[in-house]
Design an enzyme around this catalytic site. Sequence first.
Site, PDB file in Angstrom:
ATOM      1  N   LEU A 560       0.964  -1.274  -0.006  1.00 45.75           N
ATOM      2  CA  LEU A 560      -0.200  -0.127  -0.064  1.00 45.75           C
ATOM      3  C   LEU A 560       0.838   1.221   0.031  1.00 45.75           C
ATOM      4  CD1 LEU A 560      -2.840  -0.932   2.593  1.00 45.75           C
ATOM      5  CD2 LEU A 560      -3.123  -0.874  -0.010  1.00 45.75           C
ATOM      6  N   GLY A 561       1.963   1.166   0.764  1.00 45.21           N
ATOM      7  CA  GLY A 561       2.839   2.474   0.757  1.00 45.21           C
ATOM      8  C   GLY A 561       4.036   2.175   1.291  1.00 45.21           C
ATOM      9  N   GLY A 563       7.851   4.376   3.345  1.00 41.49           N
ATOM     10  CA  GLY A 563       8.091   5.520   3.934  1.00 41.49           C
ATOM     11  C   GLY A 563       9.501   5.323   4.511  1.00 41.49           C
ATOM     12  N   GLN A 564      10.328   6.369   5.261  1.00 42.94           N
ATOM     13  CA  GLN A 564      11.542   6.364   5.738  1.00 42.94           C
ATOM     14  C   GLN A 564      12.062   4.824   6.485  1.00 42.94           C
ATOM     15  OE1 GLN A 564      12.547   9.569   7.996  1.00 42.94           O
ATOM     16  NE2 GLN A 564      14.780   9.234   8.017  1.00 42.94           N
ATOM     17  N   GLY A 566       9.809   1.922   7.154  1.00 44.15           N
ATOM     18  CA  GLY A 566       9.045   0.798   6.902  1.00 44.15           C
ATOM     19  C   GLY A 566       8.162   0.699   5.634  1.00 44.15           C
ATOM     20  N   GLU A 567       7.084  -0.195   5.766  1.00 44.48           N
ATOM     21  CA  GLU A 567       6.304  -0.245   4.741  1.00 44.48           C
ATOM     22  C   GLU A 567       4.734  -0.713   5.077  1.00 44.48           C
ATOM     23  OE1 GLU A 567       8.004  -3.460   2.174  1.00 44.48           O
ATOM     24  OE2 GLU A 567       9.348  -1.870   1.256  1.00 44.48           O
ATOM     25  N   VAL A 568       3.801  -0.289   4.299  1.00 48.91           N
ATOM     26  CA  VAL A 568       2.321  -0.894   4.932  1.00 48.91           C
ATOM     27  C   VAL A 568       1.925  -1.638   3.511  1.00 48.91           C
ATOM     28  CG1 VAL A 568       0.124   0.043   5.201  1.00 48.91           C
ATOM     29  CG2 VAL A 568       1.978   1.514   5.802  1.00 48.91           C
ATOM     30  N   ASP A 703      -3.591  14.987   9.601  1.00 50.90           N
ATOM     31  CA  ASP A 703      -3.850  14.600   8.189  1.00 50.90           C
ATOM     32  C   ASP A 703      -5.454  14.013   7.664  1.00 50.90           C
ATOM     33  OD1 ASP A 703      -2.911  14.650   5.648  1.00 50.90           O
ATOM     34  OD2 ASP A 703      -1.878  12.773   5.919  1.00 50.90           O
TER      35      ASP A 703
END
Length: 847
Positions: A560-561, A563-564, A566-568, A703
């Site tokens: 799904l996504g 970042g710095q 880890g991941e989802v 957010d």
Amino acid sequence: QLRKPVMVSISFLLSVCRYPLGMSGGQIQDEDISASSQWSESTAARYGRLDFEEGDGAWCPERMVEPDSLKEFLQVDLRSLHFITLVGTQGRHAGGIGNEFAQMYKIKYSRDGSRWISWRNRQGNQVIEGNRNAYDIMLKDLEPPIIARFVRFMPVSDHSMNVCMRVELYGCEWLDGLVSYNAPAGEQMSLEGQPVHFNDSVYDGAVIHSMTEGLGQLTDGMCGLDDFTHSHVYNVWPGYDYVGWTNESFPNGYVEIMFEFDRTRNFTTMKVHCNNMFMQHIKAFRQVVCYFRSEADWEATPLSFSPVVDDVNPSARFITVSLANHMASAMKCHFYFADAWMMFSEITFQSDTAMYNTTLAPPKTASGPPTRDDPTHKIDDSNTRILIGCLVAIIFILVAIIVIILWRQVWQKMLEKASRRMLDDELTASLSLQSETFAYSHNNPSSSSSSSAPSEQESSSTYERIFPLGPDYQEPSRLIRKLPEFSQSSEEMGCLHSVSMKSPYCDGVPHYAEADVVSLQGVTGGNTYAVPALTMDLLSGKDVAVEEFPRKLLTFKEKLGEGQFGEVHLCEAEGMQEFMDEDFSFDISDNQPVLVAVKMLRADANKNARNDFLKEIKIMARLKDPNIIRLLAVCICSDPLCMITEYMENGDLNQFLSRHEAEGQLALISNAPTVSYSNLCYMATQIASGMRYLSSLNFVHRDLATRNCLVGKNYTIKIADFGMSRNLYSGDYYRIQGRAVLPIRWMSWESILLGKFTTASDVWAFGVTLWETLTFCNEQPYSQLTDEQVIENTGEFFRDQKRQVYLPQPVLCPDSVYKIMLNCWRRNTKERPSFQDIHRALLESQA
């Protein structure tokens, strides 16, 4: 003329445009699946559906597959153009009777059914690794993705063998309608003695001296980075993401790109992603002139647009060109150079399909074709002349008004020039501190509460000289003391400007810029919640049991996504019901897998990141509300650390609504899925309820948007925090010098200018989220404004001289609900409603 609602095409499709297109689900009909041959009736093409066991369990060609032979294929007709990002294959086991599968295969695709194109990856390879046994499903990302209606799977083998295949395609409908673009071939730059290639390396048309009848990097869903020498893709050359040209090769001063579409469309905007590294003599285009063709001939009068040339901010950006609802099936645009080089990485279009009222068409004669001599359909020339005269007069009046406005603006800027010089530096310092705070918190989720932001003298923000200063502008700190919501003591004022203050509350609720706020951003850098340190201490004093979940019961579906740290991932979890509290139940039977989101910390993450991850688990374990995503279980006995949360089968609210339309006659004509107004309100009320729960704990989301709301069965909504980590929504975030990213189109004026995040700023974001919901997410908030203009608009809220721009009232929105939005956007934070008030008002509006 009838039109369906405008659908916005978004270029960042790669991470979210991964829906199965209907082979396994049955949406693709049997008659749309064909093959070169079949071994028997029970292995015909219609049985080539992924994870399907009917017939003899798969499509099997009549003959064995021979080396270097591409005679056999399984073909899928999607009925319309689709953006295809992923494919899946499987062999045939038929309950143990069969054991045939394709170890390798190639893909060919077509947009019109006549011209077939061989897919190649970004390194030029055609062969895709297939299956290793007859049971498992093998998913392969298409890099680059393809835009096609027809797709052929062609089994490949290095020796003679029997093969059988079951397949699935993943993607979404191609809303642009673009079928090809023709452009000059990209050129080569010499940078420090090294060649930098700006050719369109994935273009699927003919490339000789120019690119003809194809699509490529300008439509691959991947935007180039600010620095063109770097790329999102590994092991490629500098300049890979961009197609670029030098003005030395174009004596007319422009590059011509021609766009062909699937049918006549009504065009609203064109968005062009441009590089702007002016230090290397690269700038976005100075002017674009577009010509339109609706039938056989080109319109005589073109459309011209000139963006503001930016010599301050070198960041790459989208430039939005208004196309003023021109009707066309083809478009030819001249992009004029603003410097030595011009580079594009993406071009997208917003349009809707033009459907003409058949009662206006000329009647058919007995022989068939329309006749132009029927007296009931002759054109009244005199009326036409009058209409043209009126239009010319209107144009002259508009030109005169524009000239007057421009003259007044120039005069006002001359008056403001002196005060701007004196005040720019002080305002820049204030905004730079804000940008550093964002960068600090977003990029250092492991930072401790005792850390402080860089000093004003050290910071340098891209906000510089963007914010417009009026002649009546006052020094910020003095003006703030005069504002109703900021008439505080000097100690309280420190909350607005210092991250080293120890007081945990301002206005009764902690905000983002304070050190005593525990910032839980999650492994992907996305905003989770801002948690006051006091609340964190209270929560940490209680033990909430979170079960350890066996990793082997998790099945990966898609990423799904990231970042710095880890991941989802989207996964299926087997037996999850056994690990849940008694107060939580799934709407499925016990033996079915559950769809979950798995946040995974990278194994090489540092100690601080690991500690933050465990803190986030403690907080998430205590969030128990029907409208907040729930932490289900964890995997923390070994690396990588994982937390498992709910995921809703219909994805996020933004994508869900963009696939639907409002109930009405237009929806009936287009046969599109619909959502009623009452259901829209029901979903908005649930968002308000979830935020009411968070605000009761003094949690600030920071957010809130439709991208961070997930949709389940029966329009159930749960608030999440995945939006920032997904490439699809990177256009919703404004980057500060390549470090922090801010969702400025959802942020309150005080959050942007002062770095102040409170429940009141969440209320502002809710107003924007409500606006998104009632517009079916057909466009970005303030789509007519650039990011810089959005920031300028916050300055108008700051000055409060009634020149600020509000989001317009949606067509479906009654006055009572629009009043709720306007209250959410009140300048004074204390005058904004609470989430309890909003929830009550939305319930009353549905009564």
